[in-house]
Design a protein around this motif. Structure first.
Motif, PDB file in Angstrom:
ATOM      1  N   ASP A 101       0.842  -1.185   0.000  1.00  0.00           N
ATOM      2  CA  ASP A 101       0.000   0.000   0.000  1.00  0.00           C
ATOM      3  C   ASP A 101       0.885   1.247   0.000  1.00  0.00           C
ATOM      4  O   ASP A 101       2.025   1.210   0.431  1.00  0.00           O
ATOM      5  CB  ASP A 101      -0.902   0.016   1.233  1.00  0.00           C
ATOM      6  N   ASP A 103       0.218   4.042   1.653  1.00  0.00           N
ATOM      7  CA  ASP A 103      -0.045   4.954   2.761  1.00  0.00           C
ATOM      8  C   ASP A 103       0.936   4.827   3.917  1.00  0.00           C
ATOM      9  O   ASP A 103       0.670   5.308   5.007  1.00  0.00           O
ATOM     10  CB  ASP A 103      -1.479   4.738   3.257  1.00  0.00           C
ATOM     11  N   GLN A 105       1.550   2.350   5.678  1.00  0.00           N
ATOM     12  CA  GLN A 105       1.145   1.405   6.718  1.00  0.00           C
ATOM     13  C   GLN A 105       1.968   0.121   6.602  1.00  0.00           C
ATOM     14  O   GLN A 105       2.200  -0.556   7.588  1.00  0.00           O
ATOM     15  CB  GLN A 105      -0.355   1.102   6.617  1.00  0.00           C
ATOM     16  N   ARG A 208      -1.937   4.791   9.871  1.00  0.00           N
ATOM     17  CA  ARG A 208      -1.920   5.625   8.677  1.00  0.00           C
ATOM     18  C   ARG A 208      -1.400   7.006   9.055  1.00  0.00           C
ATOM     19  O   ARG A 208      -1.895   7.637   9.980  1.00  0.00           O
ATOM     20  CB  ARG A 208      -3.334   5.734   8.110  1.00  0.00           C
TER      21      ARG A 208
HETATM   22 MG    MG Z   1      -4.063   1.632   4.628  1.00  0.00          MG
END
Ligand code: MG
Ligand code: UDP
Length: 325
Positions: A101, A103, A105, A208
């Motif tokens: 991902d 973001d 994370q 996040r």
């Molecule tokens: Mg995420």
């Protein structure tokens, strides 16, 4: 994508689907580079911009200008994470393909070990497991239920099917088709395509840092519906008659035999001059009628589905992994 076995000519591809993640991209890329460049591998980072409406694409263009091993794919509109992964997979040239991902994370620190597990331990897929998860409870709880169900249905012993951080052998990503919202079931889709060595690695997870989550609670419902389709299509997609035909025949037979029994008993009563009630007074009369009608309908549905499947362009689509001539 299916069947085009292009020879990989790179060690590693990192595929990052993203939607409105402008604040994270640069930071993520720098982190990836810190981890991967000391390893002396040839690699590429493929950012798939899923129709972002912020400046995400400009950030990707800027990264590219620094002569970075960056590739970018930009959708004209938002199609969803699965679409992003599909196009990223299509473009990926690395022997090992890692998805993560955008973001922040998922931690790029996991990349070397994930790659090693695919390369040296012979896994087709290694899926991340966010054992300690930094997400709100409204997300972690449905996720537990979801994972348990998928484990039961699929027989794949993974704790975290939907983890964005995963590593694949190149051949796997070229032979599976992720569409709709099916990114949650990639291990299952891969298993159905014959890739059975599926491993798991506990991975670090962060809260996040920027932006907001792109998935709400409705994903749980959609997720379960998708699970039905993905298992149903794999099982009966190519032979629908086996399901509908069997059910239809069974129902028709039950109805027919009941009707036969009713008719026979009526004749017996008439023959012996016993005052019998009308057939239409018996509930079994209606049950047998409905059963025969539904049976016929099911059979027809199966027959029609069979005709459709017969003409589907995927009817002879098999995954051949080796051939000797
Ligand atoms: Mg995420
Ligand atoms: N994403 C995407 N298209 C979408 C929704 C999400 O490419 O339509 C990306 C998103 O930018 C992120 C990843 O998919 O990189 C996972 O999304 P998110 O972090 O919102 O999911 P969560 O962590 O909340 O499960």
């Amino acid at each position: 994508m299916v069947h085009k076995l292009k020879k990989p000519n790179m060690d590693l591809s990192i595929v990052v689907p993203l939607y409105n993640e402008e604040e994270s991209i640069k930071e993520l890329y720098d982190w990836i580079q810190r981890v991967v460049s000391p390893l002396n591998w040839s690699y590429e980072v493929i950012f798939v911009d899923d129709g972002s409406t912020d400046t995400s694409w400009t950030v990707i263009e800027e990264l590219k200008r620094e002569a970075a091993p960056v590739k970018g794919i930009r959708f004209r509109r938002n199609y969803g994470k699965s679409a992003g992964l599909y196009c990223g997979f299509e473009a990926a040239q690395g022997d090992v393909v890692i998805t993560m991902d955008a973001d922040l994370q998922d931690s790029p620190d996991e990349i070397p070990e994930l790659t090693r597990m695919v390369k040296e331990e012979g896994y087709d897929i290694v899926s991340g497991w966010k054992k300690k998860r930094y997400d709100p409870i409204g997300k972690t709880l449905p996720s537990k239920l979801f994972n348990r169900t998928v484990r039961m249905v699929s027989g794949i012993k993974l704790h975290d099917f939907n983890c964005g951080l995963k590593a694949y052998r190149n051949e796997v990503v070229k032979n599976i088709e992720v569409y709709g919202e099916m990114h949650r079931y990639i291990p299952l889709i891969a298993k159905q395509a014959g890739f059975k060595r599926i491993g798991e690695k506990v991975v670090q997870h962060q809260e996040r840092k920027y932006g907001v989550s792109k998935f709400g609670i409705e994903r749980t419902i959609k997720g379960f519906l998708d699970l039905l389709s993905v298992t149903f299509i794999a099982k009966f997609g190519k032979r629908p008659m086996h399901l509908f035909g069997a059910l239809g025949t069974l129902m028709f037979a039950v109805g027919f035999l009941t009707a036969l029994g009713l008719g026979a008993s009526k004749l017996w009563y008439v023959y012996h001059n016993v005052a019998a009630r009308l057939l239409t007074d018996s509930p079994y009369f209606y049950i047998s009628l409905v059963s025969m009608v539904i049976g016929t309908q099911l059979f027809l549905a199966g027959f029609l589905a069979e005709m459709v499947a017969r003409n589907g362009h995927e009817r002879n689509n098999y995954h051949i992994s080796q051939r000797i001539d």
